[in-house]
Design an enzyme around this catalytic site. Structure first.
Site, short mmCIF file in Angstrom:
data_model
loop_
_atom_site.label_atom_id
_atom_site.label_comp_id
_atom_site.label_asym_id
_atom_site.label_seq_id
_atom_site.Cartn_x
_atom_site.Cartn_y
_atom_site.Cartn_z
CB ILE A 63 14.39 82.82 -17.64
CG1 ILE A 63 14.40 82.02 -18.95
CG2 ILE A 63 15.54 82.42 -16.74
CD1 ILE A 63 15.56 82.38 -19.87
CG PHE A 94 12.00 73.79 -31.57
CD1 PHE A 94 10.87 73.00 -31.43
CD2 PHE A 94 11.98 75.10 -31.10
CE1 PHE A 94 9.72 73.52 -30.84
CE2 PHE A 94 10.83 75.62 -30.51
CZ PHE A 94 9.70 74.82 -30.37
CB VAL A 96 18.07 69.36 -37.10
CG1 VAL A 96 18.05 69.56 -38.61
CG2 VAL A 96 19.25 70.12 -36.50
CE1 TYR A 193 19.98 77.78 -29.05
CE2 TYR A 193 21.74 77.88 -30.67
CZ TYR A 193 21.33 77.77 -29.35
OH TYR A 193 22.25 77.65 -28.34
CB VAL A 195 16.93 84.96 -35.23
CG1 VAL A 195 16.32 86.32 -34.86
CG2 VAL A 195 17.14 84.89 -36.74
CE LYS A 197 21.51 80.74 -27.18
NZ LYS A 197 21.57 80.97 -25.73
NE ARG A 231 30.72 64.09 -25.07
CZ ARG A 231 31.98 64.52 -25.24
NH1 ARG A 231 32.37 65.00 -26.41
NH2 ARG A 231 32.84 64.50 -24.23
#
Length: 276
Positions: A63, A94, A96, A193, A195, A197, A231
């Site tokens: 994508i 990424f 944490v 992440y 932002v 989403k 998971r």
């Protein structure tokens, strides 16, 4: 040209995407395409499902690569005359503890999660047939990140009249602000992440509105959803849901019956519409 209904799941060689393909192979009355950036990994994933007695098909899709998206678009147009179900699942996060500078994390994360997803929609939404279903996999992180935005940004992201161009401008501004280390001063939360989403959830609301304006009689339903904490390589082993459980809401939205008039333009988790 085939009259068989067709479903495509982006980023589906592992994790939630793989579980979505598995569920669709059991429940969707047509061809189901597992896609992956890496052809080898994609074909391995197909082989795994074949061992379970299922019959997914494979098509390469990255994508981040507009050319790759367009090759898939042309293939679907030629072979099926369009598309019945699109699940935009491909995404990255990424860890944490990752020490990559935040500005780079922001640019890389938004490139795939927002801009890549948007490119897939731009190319494939016009192919969606009447009574089609489109599911953009977002995250509850979009809600918590929204809560971490300034009041002004929250108003913009909740607006019922925000345009796609305005959203693209905001997502681009976030990346630029991180490069100048002013993103917090400018009212952004400290999560690339989250932002990215927000972008996916708001894009879904805009797309649903556009479908209402331009293709009202086609009964297409488009929604964003959170699969939950699953998971996967992305979320890690401590997450509460199995990939198959994570697939439940996206699959539910992909298989909404043809007489359903909603949900549409909503954000759901656990098959339930959430307030945005």
């Amino acid at each position: 040209m085939s009259n068989v209904p067709v479903a495509v799941v982006t980023g589906s060689n592992k994790g939630i995407g793989f579980a979505i393909v598995r569920a669709l192979c059991k429940q969707f009355p047509g061809d189901v395409y597992l896609t992956a950036r890496d052809t080898g990994r994609g074909q391995e994933a197909v082989a795994k499902l074949q061992e379970e007695g299922l019959h997914p098909l494979f098509h390469q899709l990255d994508i981040d690569d507009l050319q790759s998206i367009r090759v898939l678009r042309d293939f679907l147009k030629e072979k099926y005359g369009g598309l019945n179900v699109l699940i935009n699942n491909a995404g990255i996060a990424f860890k944490v503890r990752d020490t990559t500078p935040f500005a780079i994390q922001a640019e890389v994360t938004l490139k795939t999660n927002f801009f890549g997803t948007r490119n897939v929609c731009t190319e494939l939404l016009p192919l969606v047939k009447p009574y089609g279903r489109v599911v953009n996999v977002s995250s509850m992180a979009s809600s918590s990140a929204l809560g971490g935005c300034s009041q002004e940004l929250q108003q913009k992201f909740r607006s019922d009249i925000i345009t796609e161009d305005e959203l693209v401008e905001l997502m681009t501004k976030f990346v630029e602000d991180t490069k100048k280390s002013v993103h917090e001063k400018e009212g952004w939360p400290n999560t690339a992440y989250g932002v990215s989403k927000i972008g996916v959830t708001v894009l879904s609301r805009i797309q649903a509105r556009m479908l209402n304006e331009k293709r009202k009689g086609d009964h297409i339903l488009l929604n964003a959803c959170c699969p939950g904490w699953v998971r996967t390589d992305m979320a890690g082993p401590k997450a509460t849901k199995s990939p198959d459980e994570g697939a439940e809401t996206p699959v539910y939205l992909a298989l909404l019956p043809s007489d359903a008039d909603g949900p549409h333009g909503q954000f759901l988790s656990n098959k339930t519409v959430r307030t945005w």
